[in-house]
Design an enzyme around this catalytic site. Structure first.
Site, PDB file in Angstrom:
ATOM      1  N   CYS A  17       0.824  -1.213   0.000  1.00 41.54           N
ATOM      2  CA  CYS A  17       0.000   0.000   0.000  1.00 41.54           C
ATOM      3  C   CYS A  17       0.861   1.267   0.000  1.00 41.54           C
ATOM      4  O   CYS A  17       1.561   1.537   0.976  1.00 41.54           O
ATOM      5  CB  CYS A  17      -0.901  -0.061   1.233  1.00 41.54           C
ATOM      6  SG  CYS A  17      -1.621   1.486   1.745  1.00 41.54           S
ATOM      7  N   CYS A  74       0.165   3.802   2.761  1.00 44.93           N
ATOM      8  CA  CYS A  74       0.678   3.282   4.046  1.00 44.93           C
ATOM      9  C   CYS A  74       2.144   3.677   4.216  1.00 44.93           C
ATOM     10  O   CYS A  74       2.569   4.053   5.309  1.00 44.93           O
ATOM     11  CB  CYS A  74       0.535   1.766   4.110  1.00 44.93           C
ATOM     12  SG  CYS A  74      -1.172   1.190   4.011  1.00 44.93           S
TER      13      CYS A  74
END
Length: 98
Positions: A23, A26
């Site tokens: 991600c 993230c």
């Protein structure tokens, strides 16, 4: 999972970062969380939960996207937000839980 439950059921606020290695947002949040951890010190805990390695926790808290941040205190979910967000938002949520 029992250590996780122990942490979120304590009287200290715990910000849980549900994330994934694949991600991009993230990865963007990682240095922000590190800076926040330094600023709040021992007032609250910040823990990271990889949704791919902890699918049961992700299911239990209905995590549909990453990153998802959930703030717990005494086992109760006090605040929740998905996506990359400013440090000030995280800080504000934690300070309200103190």
């Amino acid at each position: 999972m029992s250590k996780f439950n122990e942490l979120i059921n304590g009287d200290q606020p715990v910000l849980v970062d549900f994330h994934a290695t694949w991600c991009a947002p993230c990865h963007t949040m990682a240095p922000i969380l590190e800076a926040l951890k330094t600023e709040i010190g021992s007032k609250a805990r910040i823990i990271k939960v990889d949704i791919d390695k902890n699918q049961a926790a992700a299911r239990q808290y209905n995590v549909r996207g990453v990153p998802t941040f959930i703030l717990f205190k005494n086992g109760k979910q006090l605040w929740r937000q998905s996506g990359a967000i400013p440090k000030q938002m995280l800080e504000q949520a934690i300070n309200q839980a103190l």
